[in-house]
Design a protein around this motif. Sequence first.
Motif, PDB file in Angstrom:
ATOM      1  N   TYR A   1       0.859  -1.176   0.000  1.00 54.41           N
ATOM      2  CA  TYR A   1       0.000   0.000   0.000  1.00 54.41           C
ATOM      3  C   TYR A   1       0.898   1.229   0.000  1.00 54.41           C
ATOM      4  CZ  TYR A   1      -2.980  -3.734   1.816  1.00 54.41           C
ATOM      5  OH  TYR A   1      -3.629  -4.929   1.989  1.00 54.41           O
ATOM      6  N   LYS A   2       0.713   2.101  -0.976  1.00 62.22           N
ATOM      7  CA  LYS A   2       1.603   3.238  -1.189  1.00 62.22           C
ATOM      8  C   LYS A   2       0.967   4.550  -0.705  1.00 62.22           C
ATOM      9  CE  LYS A   2       4.863   0.942  -3.452  1.00 62.22           C
ATOM     10  NZ  LYS A   2       6.250   0.835  -2.959  1.00 62.22           N
ATOM     11  N   ASP A   3       1.835   5.461  -0.275  1.00 62.43           N
ATOM     12  CA  ASP A   3       1.448   6.836   0.058  1.00 62.43           C
ATOM     13  C   ASP A   3       0.255   6.853   1.013  1.00 62.43           C
ATOM     14  OD1 ASP A   3       1.646   9.570   0.019  1.00 62.43           O
ATOM     15  OD2 ASP A   3       0.532   9.836  -1.841  1.00 62.43           O
ATOM     16  N   CYS A   4       0.377   6.154   2.123  1.00 67.50           N
ATOM     17  CA  CYS A   4      -0.752   5.968   3.046  1.00 67.50           C
ATOM     18  C   CYS A   4      -0.938   7.182   3.952  1.00 67.50           C
ATOM     19  CB  CYS A   4      -0.526   4.733   3.901  1.00 67.50           C
ATOM     20  SG  CYS A   4      -0.438   3.201   2.942  1.00 67.50           S
TER      21      CYS A   4
ATOM     22  N   GLU B   1       9.197   0.771   6.019  1.00 63.81           N
ATOM     23  CA  GLU B   1      10.514   1.323   6.305  1.00 63.81           C
ATOM     24  C   GLU B   1      10.487   2.841   6.356  1.00 63.81           C
ATOM     25  OE1 GLU B   1      13.294   0.164   3.343  1.00 63.81           O
ATOM     26  OE2 GLU B   1      12.275   1.199   1.679  1.00 63.81           O
ATOM     27  N   ASN B   2       9.370   3.445   5.917  1.00 63.67           N
ATOM     28  CA  ASN B   2       9.316   4.911   5.861  1.00 63.67           C
ATOM     29  C   ASN B   2       8.034   5.504   6.440  1.00 63.67           C
ATOM     30  OD1 ASN B   2       7.401   4.275   3.924  1.00 63.67           O
ATOM     31  ND2 ASN B   2       8.596   5.064   2.196  1.00 63.67           N
ATOM     32  N   MET B   3       7.149   4.674   7.016  1.00 62.71           N
ATOM     33  CA  MET B   3       5.895   5.101   7.628  1.00 62.71           C
ATOM     34  C   MET B   3       4.846   5.574   6.624  1.00 62.71           C
ATOM     35  SD  MET B   3       6.139   4.556  10.858  1.00 62.71           S
ATOM     36  CE  MET B   3       4.797   5.527  11.496  1.00 62.71           C
ATOM     37  N   ILE B   4       5.141   5.477   5.353  1.00 66.11           N
ATOM     38  CA  ILE B   4       4.209   5.941   4.319  1.00 66.11           C
ATOM     39  C   ILE B   4       3.786   4.795   3.406  1.00 66.11           C
ATOM     40  CG2 ILE B   4       3.919   7.500   2.344  1.00 66.11           C
ATOM     41  CD1 ILE B   4       5.948   9.366   3.715  1.00 66.11           C
ATOM     42  N   ASP B   5       4.740   3.957   3.021  1.00 66.03           N
ATOM     43  CA  ASP B   5       4.467   2.787   2.183  1.00 66.03           C
ATOM     44  C   ASP B   5       4.500   1.545   3.074  1.00 66.03           C
ATOM     45  OD1 ASP B   5       4.513   4.462  -0.146  1.00 66.03           O
ATOM     46  OD2 ASP B   5       6.706   4.392  -0.041  1.00 66.03           O
ATOM     47  N   TRP B   6       3.442   0.740   2.984  1.00 69.62           N
ATOM     48  CA  TRP B   6       3.289  -0.396   3.892  1.00 69.62           C
ATOM     49  C   TRP B   6       3.163  -1.714   3.136  1.00 69.62           C
ATOM     50  CZ3 TRP B   6       3.377  -0.260   9.235  1.00 69.62           C
ATOM     51  CH2 TRP B   6       3.442   1.028   9.802  1.00 69.62           C
ATOM     52  N   VAL B   7       3.658  -2.764   3.765  1.00 72.49           N
ATOM     53  CA  VAL B   7       3.538  -4.122   3.239  1.00 72.49           C
ATOM     54  C   VAL B   7       2.586  -4.907   4.137  1.00 72.49           C
ATOM     55  CG1 VAL B   7       4.721  -6.301   2.795  1.00 72.49           C
ATOM     56  CG2 VAL B   7       5.817  -4.139   2.173  1.00 72.49           C
ATOM     57  N   ASP B   8       1.616  -5.551   3.524  1.00 67.85           N
ATOM     58  CA  ASP B   8       0.697  -6.445   4.219  1.00 67.85           C
ATOM     59  C   ASP B   8       1.242  -7.859   4.072  1.00 67.85           C
ATOM     60  OD1 ASP B   8      -1.353  -8.073   5.074  1.00 67.85           O
ATOM     61  OD2 ASP B   8      -2.908  -7.137   3.852  1.00 67.85           O
ATOM     62  N   HIS B   9       1.736  -8.425   5.170  1.00 69.38           N
ATOM     63  CA  HIS B   9       2.355  -9.749   5.131  1.00 69.38           C
ATOM     64  C   HIS B   9       1.340 -10.888   5.234  1.00 69.38           C
ATOM     65  CE1 HIS B   9       6.492  -8.203   5.390  1.00 69.38           C
ATOM     66  NE2 HIS B   9       6.017  -7.316   6.238  1.00 69.38           N
ATOM     67  N   GLY B  10       0.066 -10.536   5.371  1.00 67.93           N
ATOM     68  CA  GLY B  10      -0.956 -11.564   5.418  1.00 67.93           C
ATOM     69  C   GLY B  10      -1.089 -12.191   6.791  1.00 67.93           C
ATOM     70  N   LYS B  11      -1.792 -13.303   6.841  1.00 71.32           N
ATOM     71  CA  LYS B  11      -2.096 -13.957   8.111  1.00 71.32           C
ATOM     72  C   LYS B  11      -0.829 -14.470   8.791  1.00 71.32           C
ATOM     73  CE  LYS B  11      -4.142 -18.032   8.363  1.00 71.32           C
ATOM     74  NZ  LYS B  11      -5.184 -19.091   8.332  1.00 71.32           N
TER      75      LYS B  11
ATOM     76  N   GLY C   1       1.659  10.724   6.728  1.00 71.56           N
ATOM     77  CA  GLY C   1       1.922  11.152   5.357  1.00 71.56           C
ATOM     78  C   GLY C   1       1.894  12.658   5.215  1.00 71.56           C
ATOM     79  N   ARG C   2       1.834  13.112   3.979  1.00 71.38           N
ATOM     80  CA  ARG C   2       1.850  14.548   3.695  1.00 71.38           C
ATOM     81  C   ARG C   2       0.431  15.103   3.679  1.00 71.38           C
ATOM     82  NH1 ARG C   2       0.360  14.644  -1.678  1.00 71.38           N
ATOM     83  NH2 ARG C   2       0.559  12.613  -2.708  1.00 71.38           N
ATOM     84  N   PRO C   3       0.289  16.425   3.846  1.00 76.63           N
ATOM     85  CA  PRO C   3      -1.034  17.037   3.713  1.00 76.63           C
ATOM     86  C   PRO C   3      -1.564  16.871   2.288  1.00 76.63           C
ATOM     87  CG  PRO C   3       0.533  18.549   4.741  1.00 76.63           C
ATOM     88  CD  PRO C   3       1.328  17.397   4.207  1.00 76.63           C
ATOM     89  N   PHE C   4      -2.864  16.986   2.137  1.00 80.10           N
ATOM     90  CA  PHE C   4      -3.475  16.904   0.806  1.00 80.10           C
ATOM     91  C   PHE C   4      -3.242  18.207   0.053  1.00 80.10           C
ATOM     92  CE2 PHE C   4      -5.625  13.756   3.342  1.00 80.10           C
ATOM     93  CZ  PHE C   4      -5.774  12.683   2.471  1.00 80.10           C
ATOM     94  N   GLY C   5      -2.909  18.088  -1.227  1.00 79.47           N
ATOM     95  CA  GLY C   5      -2.544  19.249  -2.018  1.00 79.47           C
ATOM     96  C   GLY C   5      -3.611  19.675  -3.009  1.00 79.47           C
ATOM     97  N   ILE C   6      -3.286  20.699  -3.751  1.00 79.40           N
ATOM     98  CA  ILE C   6      -4.164  21.193  -4.815  1.00 79.40           C
ATOM     99  C   ILE C   6      -4.330  20.107  -5.875  1.00 79.40           C
ATOM    100  CG2 ILE C   6      -4.376  22.914  -6.657  1.00 79.40           C
ATOM    101  CD1 ILE C   6      -2.926  24.877  -4.868  1.00 79.40           C
TER     102      ILE C   6
END
Length: 445
Positions: free
Chosen positions: A4-7, A55-65, A325-330
Amino acid sequence: MKEYKDCRNPVFPTNLHIPDPEAHVMPDGRVYVYGSWDQEKNIYCSKEYRVFSSENMIDWVDHGKSFDASLVPWVYDETAPKYPGVDWSKPTPFLKKMIEKDTKDGKLEIPKSPKDMLFAPDAIHKNGKYYLYFCMADSSEGVAVADKPEGPFSDSIQLPCGGIDPAIFIDDDGQAYYYWGQFFAHCAKLKDNMVEFEEGSIVNNLVTEEEHYFHEGSSLRKRGDTYYFVYSSMVRGKPTSLAYATSKSPLGPFKYQGVIVDNDGCDPQSWNNHGSIEEVNGQWYVFYHRSSQNRQQKRRLCIEPIFLNEDGTIQEVLMTSQGAGRPFGINEKIEAYRACQLSGCVYIAPSKNGDEVLINISNEDEAVFRYVEWEKEVKDISIEGTGSGEIFIFLDNDEDASGSITLKEGQMVSSSFNGHSGKHEIRLQFSKVNNLEVHALCFRG
């Protein structure tokens, strides 16, 4: 395994309701989140755990059960040891006050869970192994072991205690401490094998409801020479806040310090909170959950950066939509389920097409989004939704609306808007509502 990217908040897709998050940076440098999983509509948690990492608090890996209840043999064994848990039929003073205030008949209905449901877990690394500590709906507790931080965990061993919400902490000298309990927190030293208590080491009433507003959800971290005991707190009438107490020893005494984050207002039925703090890449964060769908359940992982004062105290933070993550932009679409604060009857739930939106909207209800950040003036807003109604858009604490928009059935409507550059909180206020649902909004320069 999924990515999951840019969370932002809530962190994971809307079909993943992961509450009770315990976050730990493991030896590989990644932060791993261990939580329960609200799969059902009216029952807390489920019979499975899954693990997530970043590794960066923004992109996450779901390792499953990572673990499931079928691997807990004593739950189905009538001859297994039984240890006393919490007796909800005898409410403590704070809980009694809350029941009298928030219920019509003075009774609190606790959803019944099958005895093999897996409640909140925690996990830690030691000597090349990873240990998952878990609790069941029957008040039993145990530990399972894996070779990797994401599991799979196996070889379950029952621990000699009863209750909920285990927490694990290893001090600088290698001594491991195990915490658990509701209304009253308990602690025991673990032997070096991480699966047995040291004889005679149990400390009761380490943190209590009377002295610390403790409800449940123990979690311990250390910063310098100070131990931070984080927990779900009754200080504001019901356990929606994460509070903390500090000590110079993992065995206390602990002094109440204050609230870190409060999820009151995330949903009309918001009942509890549970989480942890962790330092990741030099920044401290609070990991917590927010409920949805006008239920006490369907809770989701959220994250906020936190900041400590020179004296070591933690500044309380507001719930946000941007999270870590970052604030929402224009020109960026802001999904309605990102709303972090609601007032009135409105809540977040699936629409007919399955997307999570703002529904059950009444006149004068409000929804808040934190934060947007614009590098230039914003002159236009568009809103997607169904039904009809008038929506006023406010910036920060302004008393006058910076724009308004009238939504009609089945349309995406745009309107002029007066928004100056900078970082802002957005507040939507609803009027002349007729079956109104809000799906998304977008600001344009």
